[in-house]
Design a protein around this motif. Structure first.
Motif, PDB file in Angstrom:
ATOM      1  N   GLN A  75      29.656   5.713   8.139  1.00  0.00           N
ATOM      2  CA  GLN A  75      28.842   6.747   7.498  1.00  0.00           C
ATOM      3  C   GLN A  75      27.841   7.337   8.497  1.00  0.00           C
ATOM      4  OE1 GLN A  75      29.168   7.841   4.212  1.00  0.00           O
ATOM      5  NE2 GLN A  75      30.961   6.515   4.044  1.00  0.00           N
ATOM      6  N   THR A 115      30.516  12.939   3.561  1.00  0.00           N
ATOM      7  CA  THR A 115      31.539  12.081   2.966  1.00  0.00           C
ATOM      8  C   THR A 115      31.411  12.064   1.445  1.00  0.00           C
ATOM      9  OG1 THR A 115      30.168  10.080   3.017  1.00  0.00           O
ATOM     10  CG2 THR A 115      31.418  10.607   5.013  1.00  0.00           C
ATOM     11  N   ASP A 116      32.449  11.571   0.787  1.00  0.00           N
ATOM     12  CA  ASP A 116      32.404  11.434  -0.675  1.00  0.00           C
ATOM     13  C   ASP A 116      31.261  10.517  -1.087  1.00  0.00           C
ATOM     14  OD1 ASP A 116      34.610  13.078  -0.926  1.00  0.00           O
ATOM     15  OD2 ASP A 116      36.045  11.422  -1.042  1.00  0.00           O
ATOM     16  N   GLN A 117      31.052   9.458  -0.296  1.00  0.00           N
ATOM     17  CA  GLN A 117      29.976   8.517  -0.614  1.00  0.00           C
ATOM     18  C   GLN A 117      28.600   9.189  -0.538  1.00  0.00           C
ATOM     19  OE1 GLN A 117      32.443   7.979   1.566  1.00  0.00           O
ATOM     20  NE2 GLN A 117      33.539   6.137   0.870  1.00  0.00           N
ATOM     21  N   VAL A 137      25.758   9.475  -3.552  1.00  0.00           N
ATOM     22  CA  VAL A 137      24.393   8.978  -3.339  1.00  0.00           C
ATOM     23  C   VAL A 137      23.373  10.092  -3.539  1.00  0.00           C
ATOM     24  CG1 VAL A 137      22.787   8.082  -1.606  1.00  0.00           C
ATOM     25  CG2 VAL A 137      25.073   7.070  -1.838  1.00  0.00           C
ATOM     26  N   ILE A 174      24.539   3.483   3.833  1.00  0.00           N
ATOM     27  CA  ILE A 174      25.432   3.462   2.679  1.00  0.00           C
ATOM     28  C   ILE A 174      26.499   2.412   2.974  1.00  0.00           C
ATOM     29  CG2 ILE A 174      27.015   4.760   1.197  1.00  0.00           C
ATOM     30  CD1 ILE A 174      25.604   7.309   1.992  1.00  0.00           C
ATOM     31  N   ALA A 176      29.638   0.688   2.805  1.00  0.00           N
ATOM     32  CA  ALA A 176      30.885   1.124   2.151  1.00  0.00           C
ATOM     33  C   ALA A 176      32.068   0.807   3.048  1.00  0.00           C
ATOM     34  CB  ALA A 176      30.816   2.617   1.834  1.00  0.00           C
ATOM     35  N   ASP A 212      31.245   1.805  -6.160  1.00  0.00           N
ATOM     36  CA  ASP A 212      30.367   2.883  -6.621  1.00  0.00           C
ATOM     37  C   ASP A 212      29.193   2.900  -5.646  1.00  0.00           C
ATOM     38  OD1 ASP A 212      28.920   4.787  -7.954  1.00  0.00           O
ATOM     39  OD2 ASP A 212      28.287   3.471  -9.587  1.00  0.00           O
ATOM     40  N   PRO A 213      29.221   3.762  -4.627  1.00  0.00           N
ATOM     41  CA  PRO A 213      28.288   3.648  -3.508  1.00  0.00           C
ATOM     42  C   PRO A 213      26.840   3.918  -3.872  1.00  0.00           C
ATOM     43  CG  PRO A 213      29.557   5.666  -3.337  1.00  0.00           C
ATOM     44  CD  PRO A 213      30.151   4.898  -4.470  1.00  0.00           C
ATOM     45  N   ASN A 214      25.959   3.279  -3.118  1.00  0.00           N
ATOM     46  CA  ASN A 214      24.513   3.501  -3.230  1.00  0.00           C
ATOM     47  C   ASN A 214      23.909   3.584  -1.847  1.00  0.00           C
ATOM     48  OD1 ASN A 214      23.220   3.408  -6.052  1.00  0.00           O
ATOM     49  ND2 ASN A 214      24.788   1.799  -6.171  1.00  0.00           N
ATOM     50  N   ASP A 266      31.130  -5.165   2.217  1.00  0.00           N
ATOM     51  CA  ASP A 266      30.374  -3.979   2.640  1.00  0.00           C
ATOM     52  C   ASP A 266      29.253  -4.290   3.620  1.00  0.00           C
ATOM     53  OD1 ASP A 266      31.741  -2.079   0.820  1.00  0.00           O
ATOM     54  OD2 ASP A 266      30.843  -3.352  -0.722  1.00  0.00           O
TER      55      ASP A 266
END
Length: 441
Positions: free
Chosen positions: A12, A22-24, A28, A50, A52, A60-62, A164
Motif C-alpha cells: 500500500q 487501491t481498493d483498500q 478506508v 493499511i 492488507a 474488510d480493510p482499515n 496482515d
C-alpha cells in the motif's frame, strides 16, 4: 489494467508513492470521512498503514494512524491449559460483532496453522500474529535447537498464510542482554516474545535473528504486503520501569529499523508500553512520533496502575484514552483476566467495550471527523426519553437493554427508569417546557 498496476507496486505504501489509489484506500477513506487525496501522502510517508496481505481476500480493510479513528486489537489464541479452538472462534465472532478492527492470534499450543488459515480465510478483521511464539510449536523443538533461519522461515509461513501484520521483536540485541543483567529493572522483560528472544540469545550466544536478518524479513513482508509491528521487548511491566533507559534505547533502535523498512516500501507500526503512570503517557507518545518518523503507535493499555488485577480492563482504558488522545493510533485491548488467566468469552467482551470507550473518547478529544455524531444522536434520544433510539447508539446495546429491563420502575416506565422514577429531570423539564402539569407523588 489491474494486472499492470500489480506489477508496479506490492505494498500500500508503494502504491501511494506512485499515486495509485487501491481498493483498500477507497474503503478506508470512506470509513474515515476523508478523501483518498488526503490519505495518499499519509500512507506514502508511513504515518498511516493499511495492513492488507494480498492473500487475505475476505479482509474488510482499515487504516491505522493517529489522525484517523483509533482502532482496537483483540488478542486471542489457545494455550496448553486452554486449548479449545472452538471457544477461540466464539471469541473471534464476538470481537468482530463488537467492532474490533484487528485480531491477533497468539496461540502457543497444538497445530496452529489451521486456525490461523481459518482466520485469514473467514475473518474480515485485520489478522496479526507473533511468529516467534509459533516457532517452537511449528518445529516441535526446544528453543535452543532452533536456528536463525528457522525463525525467518516461520515469518514467511505466516505471510503465506495471509497474515496482515506480524509482531517482531527486532529491537532487542546483545547489548540489551547486558543492560538487563546489570539490573535496575524491577520486572526485567515482561514481553513474552522478548523473553523468548532473550532466552535464545542467552543460550546460543548469537545475535537476535530478527535484528540481524532484518533485510531478509523486509523482502518477505514486501512480497505479501505484511505490515511489520516492531515489538517492544523492553516495554515496562510495572510503573517503576516506565520510560527508563532500556525502553527508550530500544525505541531508538526501532526508529532506525522503521527508516530501513520505509526505504523498501514496507509498512510499519511501533508497539509501545505497557505500564506507565498517567503523567508520563503523553510524553511517551510524543517521543515515539519523533523517534519513529510518525509511524503509527500501537499500545498495550497503557496500564496506569499495577494493582488493578481483575479490573485491568479499566486501568488500561484510562491509559488508552490518554494515549490515543496524545497520538496513539491503535489500542491493544486488555481484559479483566490480564495477569491472571486466559480470557473467556465474557472477559473478551468486557475488554473490547472498555477499549472501544477509550478509543471513542480519544477520537472526540482529537476532533476526528464525525467522532461525536453518535454522542449527539444519543443526547437527542435521551432528551426525548426514546429508549429504542438509545439502544441504537449504545456501544453495547444488549447490555444496556438487559440492565434496564431487569429493573423497570413500577409505573410510567415508558418515561423513566428505576433510578429516578417521576423525579426524572428529563421528564420534568420536558413537561415544564411544554406547559404540562408535573406529577411527582
Amino acid at each position: 489494467m489491474e494486472q499492470e498496476q500489480k506489477k508496479e507496486w506490492s505494498t500500500q505504501m508503494e502504491a501511494a508513492r506512485l499515486g495509485i489509489v487501491t481498493d483498500q484506500m477507497k474503503i478506508v477513506a470512506k470509513k474515515e470521512n476523508r478523501s483518498v487525496e488526503e490519505l495518499l501522502p499519509l500512507i506514502a510517508e508511513g504515518k498511516v498503514v493499511i495492513p492488507a496481505n494480498h492473500r487475505h481476500t475476505c479482509l474488510d480493510p482499515n487504516g491505522i494512524g493517529s489522525m484517523l479513528k483509533t482502532k482496537i486489537n483483540v488478542n486471542l489464541g489457545v494455550s496448553r491449559d486452554c486449548k479449545d479452538y472452538n471457544v477461540e472462534m466464539q471469541k473471534v465472532l464476538s470481537a468482530v460483532n463488537l467492532g474490533a478492527e484487528a485480531i491477533m492470534d497468539l496461540s502457543s499450543h497444538g497445530n496452529t496453522q489451521p486456525f490461523r488459515q481459518k482466520l485469514t480465510h473467514e475473518c474480515p478483521a485485520i489478522i496479526g500474529t507473533v511468529p516467534v511464539y509459533d516457532a517452537v510449536i511449528h518445529y516441535q523443538r526446544d528453543l535452543a535447537t532452533l536456528s536463525a533461519q528457522d525463525f525467518i522461515d516461520v515469518v514467511r509461513l505466516h505471510a503465506e498464510d495471509g497474515v496482515d501484520f506480524v509482531t517482531l521483536h527486532c529491537g532487542i540485541t546483545k547489548k540489551t542482554l547486558q543492560q538487563i543483567r546489570d539490573g535496575g529493572r524491577k520486572m526485567n522483560i515482561v514481553s513474552r516474545g522478548g523473553s523468548l528472544i532473550f532466552a535464545w540469545m542467552s543460550m546460543t550466544g548469537q545475535e537476535n535473528p530478527f535484528f540481524e536478518y532484518f533485510d531478509e524479513i523486509l523482502d518477505i513482508c514486501h512480497e505479501y504486503d505484511v505490515t511489520i509491528s516492531l515489538g517492544d521487548a523492553c516495554r515496562p511491566g510495572c510503573l517503576a520501569d516506565a520510560t527508563d533507559g532500556v525502553q527508550i534505547e530500544e525505541l531508538l533502535r526501532l526508529g532506525e529499523l522503521t527508516k530501513r523498512a520505509h526505504a523498501k516500501g514496507v509498512q510499519v507500526m511501533i508497539e509501545g508500553p505497557g505500564h506507565v503512570p498517567m503523567d508520563q503517557i503523553a510524553a511517551n507518545m510524543k517521543i515515539e512520533q519523533t523517534i519513529c518518523h510518525g509511524a503509527p503507535f500501537y499500545v498495550l493499555g497503557p496500564l496506569v496502575t499495577d494493582i488493578g488485577a481483575g479490573y485491568d480492563h479499566i486501568t488500561a482504558a484510562i491509559g488508552g484514552a490518554i494515549a490515543a488522545a496524545s497520538g496513539a493510533a491503535f489500542l491493544c485491548y486488555v481484559t479483566p483476566a490480564e495477569h491472571l488467566a486466559l480470557p473467556n468469552v465474557e472477559d473478551v467482551r468486557e475488554g473490547i467495550i472498555a477499549s472501544k470507550i477509550a478509543a471513542h473518547a480519544a477520537d472526540i478529544a482529537k476532533g476526528v471527523p464525525g467522532a461525536r455524531d453518535q454522542d449527539d444522536r444519543m443526547a437527542a434520544a435521551r432528551q426525548k426519553l426514546d429508549w429504542d433510539a438509545q439502544w441504537k447508539e449504545c456501544l453495547d446495546p444488549e447490555r444496556a437493554k438487559q440492565i434496564r429491563d431487569s429493573r423497570l420502575p413500577e409505573d410510567d416506565h415508558s418515561d423513566t427508569c428505576s433510578m429516578c422514577g417521576k423525579f426524572c429531570a428529563v421528564r420534568s423539564m420536558n413537561r415544564a417546557l411544554a406547559g404540562e402539569y408535573i406529577d411527582i407523588l
